[in-house]
Design an enzyme around this catalytic site. Structure first.
Site, PDB file in Angstrom:
ATOM      1  N   ASP A  97       0.838  -1.294  -0.094  1.00 42.94           N
ATOM      2  CA  ASP A  97       0.289  -0.130  -0.042  1.00 42.94           C
ATOM      3  C   ASP A  97       1.051   1.249   0.167  1.00 42.94           C
ATOM      4  O   ASP A  97       1.658   1.434   0.902  1.00 42.94           O
ATOM      5  CB  ASP A  97      -0.816  -0.023   1.280  1.00 42.94           C
ATOM      6  CG  ASP A  97      -2.271   0.750   1.286  1.00 42.94           C
ATOM      7  OD1 ASP A  97      -2.300   1.688   0.453  1.00 42.94           O
ATOM      8  OD2 ASP A  97      -3.100   0.183   1.656  1.00 42.94           O
ATOM      9  N   ASP A 199      -2.925   4.704  -2.455  1.00 44.68           N
ATOM     10  CA  ASP A 199      -4.012   5.241  -1.631  1.00 44.68           C
ATOM     11  C   ASP A 199      -4.416   6.683  -1.948  1.00 44.68           C
ATOM     12  O   ASP A 199      -3.597   7.355  -2.612  1.00 44.68           O
ATOM     13  CB  ASP A 199      -3.443   5.772  -0.124  1.00 44.68           C
ATOM     14  CG  ASP A 199      -4.227   6.196   0.791  1.00 44.68           C
ATOM     15  OD1 ASP A 199      -5.500   5.341   1.071  1.00 44.68           O
ATOM     16  OD2 ASP A 199      -4.101   7.122   1.370  1.00 44.68           O
ATOM     17  N   GLU A 262      -6.573   3.838  -5.604  1.00 45.69           N
ATOM     18  CA  GLU A 262      -7.879   4.023  -4.822  1.00 45.69           C
ATOM     19  C   GLU A 262      -8.564   5.115  -5.486  1.00 45.69           C
ATOM     20  O   GLU A 262      -7.893   6.021  -5.313  1.00 45.69           O
ATOM     21  CB  GLU A 262      -7.402   3.900  -3.362  1.00 45.69           C
ATOM     22  CG  GLU A 262      -8.614   4.009  -2.516  1.00 45.69           C
ATOM     23  CD  GLU A 262      -8.782   4.609  -1.103  1.00 45.69           C
ATOM     24  OE1 GLU A 262      -9.392   4.279  -0.263  1.00 45.69           O
ATOM     25  OE2 GLU A 262      -7.574   5.583  -0.983  1.00 45.69           O
ATOM     26  N   HIS A 323     -10.913  -1.930   4.211  1.00 48.79           N
ATOM     27  CA  HIS A 323     -10.888  -1.567   5.531  1.00 48.79           C
ATOM     28  C   HIS A 323     -11.442  -0.253   6.010  1.00 48.79           C
ATOM     29  O   HIS A 323     -11.449   0.305   7.086  1.00 48.79           O
ATOM     30  CB  HIS A 323      -9.230  -1.407   5.769  1.00 48.79           C
ATOM     31  CG  HIS A 323      -8.658  -0.309   4.896  1.00 48.79           C
ATOM     32  ND1 HIS A 323      -8.687  -0.597   3.657  1.00 48.79           N
ATOM     33  CD2 HIS A 323      -8.078   0.868   5.144  1.00 48.79           C
ATOM     34  CE1 HIS A 323      -8.180   0.458   3.029  1.00 48.79           C
ATOM     35  NE2 HIS A 323      -7.650   1.288   3.761  1.00 48.79           N
ATOM     36  N   ASP A 324     -11.980   0.394   5.012  1.00 52.28           N
ATOM     37  CA  ASP A 324     -12.616   1.813   5.202  1.00 52.28           C
ATOM     38  C   ASP A 324     -14.041   1.690   5.077  1.00 52.28           C
ATOM     39  O   ASP A 324     -14.952   2.692   5.413  1.00 52.28           O
ATOM     40  CB  ASP A 324     -12.293   2.708   4.044  1.00 52.28           C
ATOM     41  CG  ASP A 324     -10.785   3.224   4.384  1.00 52.28           C
ATOM     42  OD1 ASP A 324     -10.379   3.153   5.588  1.00 52.28           O
ATOM     43  OD2 ASP A 324     -10.234   3.657   3.295  1.00 52.28           O
TER      44      ASP A 324
END
Length: 527
Positions: A97, A199, A262, A323-324
């Protein structure tokens, strides 16, 4: 050059929550390594790790203070090197990431930048004079609530942060920043890392005139503050594609590497991130299913829209959880989570699984539990508490679900003694064995890997589609049994896999049970 990601399923691991090997209640690199056989047996082709870089952990690793080191919480560089070698030895790829939009305020770059207006790294971050009234330079809001500008008393300017004040945004209009970040990529690529998930990639470039964002006419007080304005000027700027093309060039200088972005944008804007001549990211993450109403017509329409919008040569991808966001089982329930698994692993394109979804981990009871997620702390009751999607993996029915020898950093689900890897491995029709069967079937069926997608007309609440010439999929997205009305060319089909039974069936049923899905071997037809 191969495109291995076209056939591989990706598996996201949140390292803090996968396996603790050190007895501190927090997952780590050695713990991940100890579970590689499980990941390999599951049938995925690549592992993506959420951030493991050195960090003060203000946002649990998304605030990086050293992009080329491992945070001691997770281990050290030797542990990472072993993990990379062991991952590759099992035929798996390893993705990291990459968090380039912002650093930690403890990063040496930012410490230099804020030391004085004359520092050579001042322009590595985004500094602005106050507005005429002495307030922030414009109305841009933080994704975690409040203004996105923080006053620095020592130098008499504001700095910009799209997230926490402890996460100052880097200035990607500065060529030195771009070169430094490209060197970070090379550091990990030289080690043999197989690619990156980038990200908030659509945030990298901001409006160079720092104009106010326009008001959002649909804003309501029960929405997060970031929704107060439309993010017209603070993200998704045209020049971001030049930056991404440069990042892609770095990736392309190494063989068989993958670049994922993302991106939370509508489909039309999402497609621009494939780039001119497909020289943007290989996979602009497609989160549309996460926000789509869970019924056949909405999902079918979404898939049609997405497929139609893909640029020539653009490879699709699909995501159900991360995860969000709330987990898929928390959103649609246990039964429909099985249908979601079959949907994810039979659509055209690269699927991304989120750890724990394969055993149906759902919501976590946070009653009386201290909230750790900074977004939920800043906007309690408004921002989704991401702690609920980051609970530890549940391995067995021993203490702490086999995740740790001590109390984990976040609570387990209440049903962990029954919902765990060990229990589900022994149950032929479990969610885990359904995922294994789906991934196995996907790996051997050429139509599921590369066949065209065509939606097939049927009555609600069934979603039906054909993959290639020989595979049909029918999904009941309701809580009711419904007659199974199939196209004439499908009526002699063989059931290769049932979502309820996690196996093939001897006969094609006349009724599609509530929450049932079938993958069919059909006799052919238009693809």
């Amino acid at each position: 050059m191969s495109s291995w990601w076209r056939e591989a399923a990706l598996y996201q691991i949140y390292p803090r929550s996968f396996q603790d090997s050190e007895g501190d209640g927090v997952g780590d690199i050695e713990g991940i390594g100890s579970r590689l056989d499980y990941i390999s047996d599951l049938g995925v082709g690549a592992v993506w790790l959420s951030p493991i870089f050195r960090s003060p952990m203000a946002d649990f690793g998304y605030d990086v203070s050293d992009y080329c080191d491992i945070d001691p919480l997770f281990g050290d560089m030797a542990a990472f090197d072993r993990l990379l070698e062991e991952t590759h030895s099992r035929g798996l790829k390893l993705l990291l990431d990459f968090v380039p939009n912002h650093s930690s305020d403890q990063h040496p770059w930012f410490k230099e930048s804020r030391s004085s207006r004359d520092n050579p790294r001042r322009d590595w971050y985004i500094w602005r004079d106050p507005a005429p009234d002495g307030g922030p330079p414009n109305n841009w809001m933080s994704n975690f609530g409040g203004s996105a500008w923080t006053w620095d008393e020592a130098t008499g300017q504001y700095y910009y942060h799209a997230f926490l004040a402890a996460q100052p945004d880097l200035n990607w209009r500065n060529s030195a920043v771009r070169e430094a970040m490209q060197d970070v990529l090379r550091f990990w690529l030289d080690k043999g890392v197989d690619g990156f998930r980038v990200d908030v990639i659509w945030h990298l470039i901001k409006d160079d005139r720092f104009r106010d964002n326009p008001p959002n006419p649909g804003y309501a007080p029960d929405r997060p503050e970031i929704d107060r304005y439309l993010q017209v000027h603070s993200a998704d700027q045209p020049e971001v594609h030049d930056v991404i093309t440069e990042l892609r060039a770095v990736i392309e200088s190494y063989p068989d590497r993958l670049l994922i972005g993302e991106i939370y944008l509508p489909i039309d804007r999402l497609m621009t991130y494939y780039g001119k001549d497909n020289q943007g990211v290989h996979l602009p993450f497609n989160f549309q299913l996460i926000h789509c109403p869970w019924h056949a017509e909405a999902i079918g329409g979404l898939i049609d829209e997405y497929e139609a919008a893909l640029p020539r040569g653009g490879w699709p991808n699909w995501v159900l959880s991360n995860h969000d966001q709330p987990r898929i089982a928390a959103r649609v329930g246990d039964t429909q989570a099985r249908i979601a698994a079959m949907l994810l692993l039979t659509l055209r394109g690269t699927p991304t699984l989120y750890y724990g979804d394969e055993i149906g981990i759902g919501d976590v009871d946070m009653t009386g539990v201290t909230v750790l997620d900074p977004a939920a702390i800043n906007e309690p009751g408004i921002s989704f508490n991401r702690d609920r999607s980051r609970s530890p993996m549940q391995w067995s029915d021993i203490d702490f679900a086999g995740f740790s020898d001590v109390k984990p950093w976040l609570p387990l689900t209440n049903d962990w003694p029954e919902r765990n890897r060990a229990m589900q491995s022994a149950q032929p029709t479990s969610m885990l064995n359904l995922y294994r069967a789906l991934l196995r079937l996907r790996s051997i069926e050429a139509d599921l890997l590369n066949g065209a997608y065509r939606r097939v007309a049927t009555d609600a609440p069934i979603l039906a589609y054909q993959r290639g010439q020989g595979v049909g999929v029918v999904l009941n997205l309701s809580a009711d049994d419904v007659p199974l009305a199939l196209p004439p060319e499908w009526r002699a089909a063989h059931v290769m896999l049932s979502a309820r039974e996690a196996r093939s069936l001897p006969n094609l049923p006349g009724t599609l049970a509530a929450g049932e899905g079938l993958i069919l071997r059909i006799s052919g037809g238009p693809a």
